[in-house]
Design an enzyme around this catalytic site. Structure first.
Site, PDB file in Angstrom:
ATOM      1  N   THR A 187       1.086  -1.355   0.033  1.00  0.00           N
ATOM      2  CA  THR A 187      -0.104   0.483   0.108  1.00  0.00           C
ATOM      3  C   THR A 187       0.641   1.245  -0.098  1.00  0.00           C
ATOM      4  OG1 THR A 187      -1.538  -1.019   1.154  1.00  0.00           O
ATOM      5  CG2 THR A 187      -2.094   0.850   1.149  1.00  0.00           C
ATOM      6  N   GLN A 224       0.958  -9.984  -6.264  1.00  0.00           N
ATOM      7  CA  GLN A 224       0.362 -11.156  -6.245  1.00  0.00           C
ATOM      8  C   GLN A 224       1.123 -12.010  -7.226  1.00  0.00           C
ATOM      9  OE1 GLN A 224      -2.110 -12.803  -4.358  1.00  0.00           O
ATOM     10  NE2 GLN A 224      -2.992 -10.579  -3.458  1.00  0.00           N
ATOM     11  N   HIS A 233       4.247 -10.159   3.123  1.00  0.00           N
ATOM     12  CA  HIS A 233       3.050 -11.335   3.877  1.00  0.00           C
ATOM     13  C   HIS A 233       2.153 -12.337   2.420  1.00  0.00           C
ATOM     14  CE1 HIS A 233      -0.914  -9.385   3.380  1.00  0.00           C
ATOM     15  NE2 HIS A 233       0.067  -7.954   2.993  1.00  0.00           N
ATOM     16  N   THR A 291      13.815   4.386  11.124  1.00  0.00           N
ATOM     17  CA  THR A 291      14.489   3.454  11.950  1.00  0.00           C
ATOM     18  C   THR A 291      14.512   2.649  10.827  1.00  0.00           C
ATOM     19  OG1 THR A 291      14.893   4.011  13.495  1.00  0.00           O
ATOM     20  CG2 THR A 291      15.329   2.196  13.791  1.00  0.00           C
ATOM     21  N   CYS A 322      -8.887  -6.449   0.999  1.00  0.00           N
ATOM     22  CA  CYS A 322      -9.580  -5.175   1.323  1.00  0.00           C
ATOM     23  C   CYS A 322     -10.777  -4.785   0.848  1.00  0.00           C
ATOM     24  CB  CYS A 322      -8.548  -4.789   0.543  1.00  0.00           C
ATOM     25  SG  CYS A 322      -7.149  -5.252   0.503  1.00  0.00           S
TER      26      CYS A 322
HETATM   27  N1  PMP Z   1      -1.828  -4.953  -4.346  1.00  0.00           N
HETATM   28  C1  PMP Z   1      -2.212  -5.726  -4.470  1.00  0.00           C
HETATM   29  C2  PMP Z   1      -2.584  -6.160  -5.520  1.00  0.00           C
HETATM   30  C3  PMP Z   1      -2.773  -6.891  -2.832  1.00  0.00           C
HETATM   31  O1  PMP Z   1      -2.953  -7.850  -3.521  1.00  0.00           O
HETATM   32  C4  PMP Z   1      -2.696  -5.911  -1.827  1.00  0.00           C
HETATM   33  C5  PMP Z   1      -3.060  -6.627  -0.689  1.00  0.00           C
HETATM   34  N2  PMP Z   1      -3.938  -7.429  -0.540  1.00  0.00           N
HETATM   35  C6  PMP Z   1      -1.754  -5.265  -1.805  1.00  0.00           C
HETATM   36  C7  PMP Z   1      -1.522  -4.845  -3.268  1.00  0.00           C
HETATM   37  C8  PMP Z   1      -1.546  -4.623  -0.834  1.00  0.00           C
HETATM   38  O2  PMP Z   1      -0.896  -4.984   0.026  1.00  0.00           O
HETATM   39  P1  PMP Z   1      -0.314  -4.290   1.774  1.00  0.00           P
HETATM   40  O3  PMP Z   1      -1.198  -5.263   2.419  1.00  0.00           O
HETATM   41  O4  PMP Z   1       1.571  -4.761   2.050  1.00  0.00           O
HETATM   42  O5  PMP Z   1      -0.368  -2.904   1.726  1.00  0.00           O
END
Ligand code: PMP
Length: 379
Positions: free
Chosen positions: A69, A176, A198, A238, A326
């Site tokens: 993000t 992805q 993650h 940091t 999301c």
């Molecule tokens: N882009 C895509 C295509 C995602 O699948 C995600 C996670 N759902 C993100 C961005 C956001 O990643 P993060 O959880 O590291 O902020």
């Protein structure tokens, strides 16, 4: 519990867990000058080198962030606040993740002109549209490598050919795709690329932004956070050493089992697709398998409501998604599926299954049986 939601997040692998503990215990600040802090600094730089190697880039083109993000926000910020910006026109695909889409909508409210690149029923962008709508004043084109709701893989080579000589910066959200889809920065015309740990069995709260150095220099692309000298003075704060080291450990573990895991994902995906077509001949799988990442499958089954099925599957011990994590909580049909030409009913009834290496074929059978029960009960 059977976990079919690896696109939302994936479990921490053993080597990432080990790295987290090890580098948390070795607590020194990576910017400290005494000898004790040296291994800590080396761990960060060695992680940077690992990702640079994987992306066929230079280590100084990798900036660690708090996740994709932030990387996506930084990509927009840097492309749209650079002193040599050619204009105010932005192109993004119509199936981007909210962390890209909402950035684009924000800048549209600030006076930028935004166009959404249409996609076909598989979710592949219309390359002719891109060719025809790319302008001398386009400052940013953002197209994801693999979609998080349906798994569509974009043709990054073809997109690169179109964008190679344009003045627009090309940003790619590759969250992805990594590490299964080749992302070679020496071959592709990508200027900015986002990753998140993650999604490949690393820890939450860490990711990276690749930024092409020649463009950064030429366009004086701005920093994300001002403060200390970390990340070459472009992302102060940091360094989260345990997170960065664990992200590199996760990559290394993934690469060790790369072919084996990829083949396993294909088996799972094929089994689920065959089982769905067999038991629900009227189902619609969003994106054909030839264009789809093998870890993803999104399906609409007439007579099954996505929201209700999700709850019933949860009660039966399955973790799956209706749309992306999301966007969940929203009652609106998925804009991604609507952009792909799905009807509102199909979008409302969609279920997303996403696999990881730890899933077993028997789990796919159990899921198919449960889906059959749900439809028989008319849920
Ligand atoms: N882009 C895509 C295509 C995602 O699948 C995600 C996670 N759902 C993100 C961005 C956001 O990643 P993060 O959880 O590291 O902020």
């Amino acid at each position: 519990m059977i976990y079919f939601d690896h696109a939302a997040t994936s479990p921490l692998c053993a080597s990432a867990r080990e790295a987290l503990i090890r580098w948390q215990e070795l607590y020194f600040n990576s910017s400290s000058q005494y000898q004790a802090a040296m291994p800590v600094r080396e761990a960060v730089e060695s992680a940077r080198a690992d990702f640079a190697r994987q992306l066929h880039s230079e280590a100084y083109e990798i900036y660690f962030t708090s996740g994709a993000t932030e990387s996506n926000n930084w990509a927009f910020f840097s492309a749209l606040h650079q002193p040599r910006r050619p204009g105010k026109h932005i192109l993004i695909s119509s199936i981007e993740h909210p962390s890209v889409r909402e950035c684009a909508f924000f800048y549209r409210r600030q006076g930028f002109e935004l166009e959404l690149i249409p996609v076909d029923t598989d979710g592949r962008i219309d390359l002719d549209f891109l060719r025809q709508h790319l302008r001398a004043d386009t400052c940013l084109v953002s197209i994801m490598a693999v979609n998080n709701e349906v798994g569509t893989i974009q043709d990054l080579e073809a997109i690169s050919e179109i964008l190679r000589n344009s003045s627009a910066l090309f940003h790619c959200d590759a969250v992805q795709a990594f590490p299964y889809i080749p992302l070679e920065m020496d071959r592709l015309a990508i200027d900015l690329l986002s990753l998140s740990a993650h999604k490949f069995n690393g820890p939450k709260g860490v990711g990276l932004l690749y930024m092409r150095e020649s463009k950064r220099r030429e366009l004086e692309l701005p920093a994300m956070l001002y403060g200390g000298p970390q990340e070459r003075e472009r992302r102060a704060g940091t360094s989260p050493v345990p997170l960065v080291a664990a992200m590199a450990a996760a990559l290394s573990e993934k690469l060790d089992k790369f072919s084996e895991d990829l083949a396993h994902l294909r088996v799972l995906s094929q089994a689920l697709e065959a089982g769905l077509r067999d038991r629900f001949p009227d189902c619609r799988i969003h994106c054909r398998s030839e264009f789809r990442h093998p870890g993803h499958l999104n399906v609409s089954i007439p007579g099954l409501s996505g929201e209700t099925a999700l709850i019933a599957l949860d009660m039966a011990g399955f973790c799956v998604s209706h749309g992306s994590a999301c966007a969940s909580g929203s009652l609106d049909p998925s804009p991604v599926l609507l952009a792909m030409g799905a009807s509102r009913d199909e979008a409302q009834s969609s279920l997303r299954f996403s696999f990881g290496a730890s899933n077993q074929l028997e789990e796919v059978d159990l899921l198919l049986t449960e889906l059959e029960n749900l439809r028989a009960w008319n849920l």
